[in-house]
Design a protein around this motif. Structure first.
Motif, PDB file in Angstrom:
ATOM      1  N   SER A 293     -34.742 -52.203 100.769  1.00  0.00           N
ATOM      2  CA  SER A 293     -33.780 -52.588 101.818  1.00  0.00           C
ATOM      3  C   SER A 293     -34.364 -53.578 102.813  1.00  0.00           C
ATOM      4  O   SER A 293     -34.345 -53.362 104.023  1.00  0.00           O
ATOM      5  CB  SER A 293     -33.265 -51.341 102.560  1.00  0.00           C
ATOM      6  N   THR A 337     -31.593 -48.521 105.159  1.00  0.00           N
ATOM      7  CA  THR A 337     -30.723 -49.709 105.183  1.00  0.00           C
ATOM      8  C   THR A 337     -30.727 -50.450 106.518  1.00  0.00           C
ATOM      9  O   THR A 337     -29.683 -50.664 107.133  1.00  0.00           O
ATOM     10  CB  THR A 337     -29.270 -49.351 104.791  1.00  0.00           C
ATOM     11  N   THR A 350     -28.997 -46.766 108.884  1.00  0.00           N
ATOM     12  CA  THR A 350     -28.393 -45.501 108.469  1.00  0.00           C
ATOM     13  C   THR A 350     -29.408 -44.398 108.730  1.00  0.00           C
ATOM     14  O   THR A 350     -30.599 -44.567 108.458  1.00  0.00           O
ATOM     15  CB  THR A 350     -28.041 -45.513 106.971  1.00  0.00           C
ATOM     16  N   PHE A 357     -24.686 -38.002 107.983  1.00  0.00           N
ATOM     17  CA  PHE A 357     -25.088 -39.409 107.965  1.00  0.00           C
ATOM     18  C   PHE A 357     -24.617 -40.072 109.253  1.00  0.00           C
ATOM     19  O   PHE A 357     -23.533 -39.779 109.757  1.00  0.00           O
ATOM     20  CB  PHE A 357     -24.480 -40.128 106.762  1.00  0.00           C
ATOM     21  N   ILE A 359     -24.532 -43.979 111.547  1.00  0.00           N
ATOM     22  CA  ILE A 359     -24.783 -45.403 111.713  1.00  0.00           C
ATOM     23  C   ILE A 359     -25.231 -45.596 113.155  1.00  0.00           C
ATOM     24  O   ILE A 359     -24.586 -45.115 114.094  1.00  0.00           O
ATOM     25  CB  ILE A 359     -23.531 -46.248 111.438  1.00  0.00           C
ATOM     26  N   TYR A 377     -20.718 -38.928 104.738  1.00  0.00           N
ATOM     27  CA  TYR A 377     -21.554 -39.930 104.074  1.00  0.00           C
ATOM     28  C   TYR A 377     -21.136 -41.304 104.580  1.00  0.00           C
ATOM     29  O   TYR A 377     -19.971 -41.686 104.493  1.00  0.00           O
ATOM     30  CB  TYR A 377     -21.404 -39.877 102.551  1.00  0.00           C
ATOM     31  N   GLU A 379     -22.957 -45.512 105.169  1.00  0.00           N
ATOM     32  CA  GLU A 379     -24.142 -46.309 104.864  1.00  0.00           C
ATOM     33  C   GLU A 379     -23.801 -47.798 104.982  1.00  0.00           C
ATOM     34  O   GLU A 379     -22.661 -48.187 105.205  1.00  0.00           O
ATOM     35  CB  GLU A 379     -24.633 -45.997 103.437  1.00  0.00           C
ATOM     36  N   TYR A 392     -19.353 -51.088 108.078  1.00  0.00           N
ATOM     37  CA  TYR A 392     -20.074 -50.145 107.227  1.00  0.00           C
ATOM     38  C   TYR A 392     -19.034 -49.412 106.374  1.00  0.00           C
ATOM     39  O   TYR A 392     -17.833 -49.681 106.480  1.00  0.00           O
ATOM     40  CB  TYR A 392     -20.872 -49.132 108.071  1.00  0.00           C
ATOM     41  N   GLU A 431     -20.265 -50.696 100.479  1.00  0.00           N
ATOM     42  CA  GLU A 431     -21.291 -51.733 100.621  1.00  0.00           C
ATOM     43  C   GLU A 431     -20.736 -53.059 101.146  1.00  0.00           C
ATOM     44  O   GLU A 431     -20.936 -54.116 100.537  1.00  0.00           O
ATOM     45  CB  GLU A 431     -22.010 -51.957  99.290  1.00  0.00           C
TER      46      GLU A 431
END
Length: 439
Positions: A293, A337, A350, A357, A359, A377, A379, A392, A431
């Protein structure tokens, strides 16, 4: 596949400094009272389409509204209609608590082109604070709206606008155990989604080049995971090189001359740098740890990445001249990431802690960590131009473990004004990467 849009030219701009301090929005403040903006119905000249004029007005209003910094005044409350060239009756607009008045006129020109003129007025200051004229092909009318919204946003915030941008992402369809993954691109508001790859090839991790001509991504073509590039003008795809192992997590350098990537050799993952002109590969990390990453600093002199060299997954920063690396994160949990902001002031990341999870952002020294969003979740944070918003993806936990829905979301650096970017029905987005401003 992708056709370059006709350039849009700013013909004139008038700025009056006296009103700037009064109207400027503090975009970093978390509880800023939104500025009330009244956007008049556009004047239409000649054969210009009233439908296009209404569309441009709507897009401008939606762009500004999504920032959370502006409130769009109710059209039904407008006290008058002011033609371009006439002076508004500011006391009438003050009475409905409008702080900014926007006028616009759409012309049809020869060569299937539009010209859009607009004025921005400071109601309290009784002054015109912006005047611009934009020209484009009629097919690019929606871009006119985004560029107009950028101009208003920049004038009132002092920050770089991000409406005339795109997002490249992985569009997933089908059941969880048999997902089809396709490379897709859309405007930052979700409009104009189109696919850049077919349903046969598994793809991941797309990123734009700085000049918006190329997307670099991971492709599992023929079950061989390798980094590929896609030319957005021609649609041509090329394998980056043959490196003797699985390559993934590609990212362009700020000047577009290099691509950082992770490469697996002998079961060990390290970060390398590929020089596009010389086609030479330079190894950046060493040892037995997993390193991946990579993300360049805006000046291209440093790189952040995540590594388990300290025992668990953390974010590190490297000097690209000396290759010396320093650990940045020491908080509870694992970090991954990282993404350096365009202005160099923040690193998004992340974080995984307590089965959740997150951000978040921090400064380039690993200090002042701030969590912006959390969930089951999420990311892949990516920055908008101007470094004030992050895109994100978040995946919802499926109660039946059969269907999981993934959303592409945007959040500002205060952690407020989170919203979904609308995708077509049955399309999951993962992504995402935000583009630079369009050329």
């Amino acid at each position: 596949m992708f056709k370059k849009i006709l350039s849009v030219f700013m013909v004139c701009a008038l700025v009056f400094g006296a009103a700037r301090a009064e109207l400027k929005v503090d975009i970093v403040a978390g509880a800023t009272e939104p500025i009330s903006i009244a956007v008049q119905k556009f004047e239409v000249v000649g054969t210009a389409s009233p439908k296009d004029a209404a569309m441009i007005r709507e897009v401008v209003e939606n762009d500004l509204k999504t920032t959370g910094l502006f409130r769009i005044a109710n059209h039904d409350a407008f006290p008058e209609y002011v033609k371009m060239g006439d002076m508004p009756k500011f006391n009438l607009w003050s009475a409905i608590k409008a702080q900014v008045l926007v006028q616009a006129k759409l012309y049809a020109e020869a060569g299937n082109r539009y010209k859009l003129e607009f004025y921005v007025w400071d109601v309290a200051g009784k002054e015109q604070i912006e005047a611009q004229s934009l020209v484009s092909s009629k097919k690019s009318a929606r871009r006119l709206a985004h560029i107009m919204a950028d101009a208003i946003y920049e004038r009132l915030t002092g920050e770089v606008g991000y409406f005339d941008t795109q997002i490249v992402f992985i569009a997933e369809t089908g059941p969880v155990n048999d997902r089809v993954k396709r490379l897709a691109i859309m405007d930052q508001d979700g409009y104009g989604l189109r696919y850049l790859s077919d349903e046969k090839t598994f793809v991941m991790s797309p990123h734009f080049s700085p000049n918006m001509q190329t997307v670099v991504f991971l492709s599992y073509r023929n079950d061989d995971p390798m980094v590929w590039t896609l030319d957005l003008n021609t649609g041509e795809q090329r394998r980056l090189g043959q490196f003797g192992g699985m390559s993934f997590a590609p990212r362009f350098s700020p000047d577009g001359s290099r691509i950082a990537l992770s490469l697996v050799k002998n079961g060990i993952t390290h970060i390398y740098e590929y020089d596009i002109e010389s086609k030479k590969l330079r190894q950046l990390t060493f040892g037995n740890s997993l390193n991946t990453s990579p993300s360049y600093s805006p000046d291209g002199k440093k790189m952040v990445f995540n590594s388990d060299r300290s025992g668990n997954q953390q974010i590190w920063i490297m000097d690209l001249d000396t290759l010396d690396a320093t650990r940045l994160t020491y908080g509870a949990g694992r970090y991954a990431t990282p993404a350096w902001s365009p202005d160099g002031q923040f690193i998004a990341f992340t974080k995984m802690a307590d089965d959740t999870f997150y951000i978040g952002i921090m400064d380039p020294r690993g200090r002042h960590e701030k969590i912006l969003a959390g969930g089951w979740y999420m990311e892949a944070p990516s920055w908008a131009p101007g470094s004030r918003r992050i895109v994100y993806y978040e995946t919802e936990k499926a109660l039946d473990d059969i269907e999981r829905i993934s959303h592409i979301r945007s959040v500002d650096i205060t952690g407020q004004n989170v919203y979904d970017i609308e995708l077509p029905e049955h399309v999951n987005g993962v992504e995402p990467t935000w583009s630079p401003r369009l050329p």
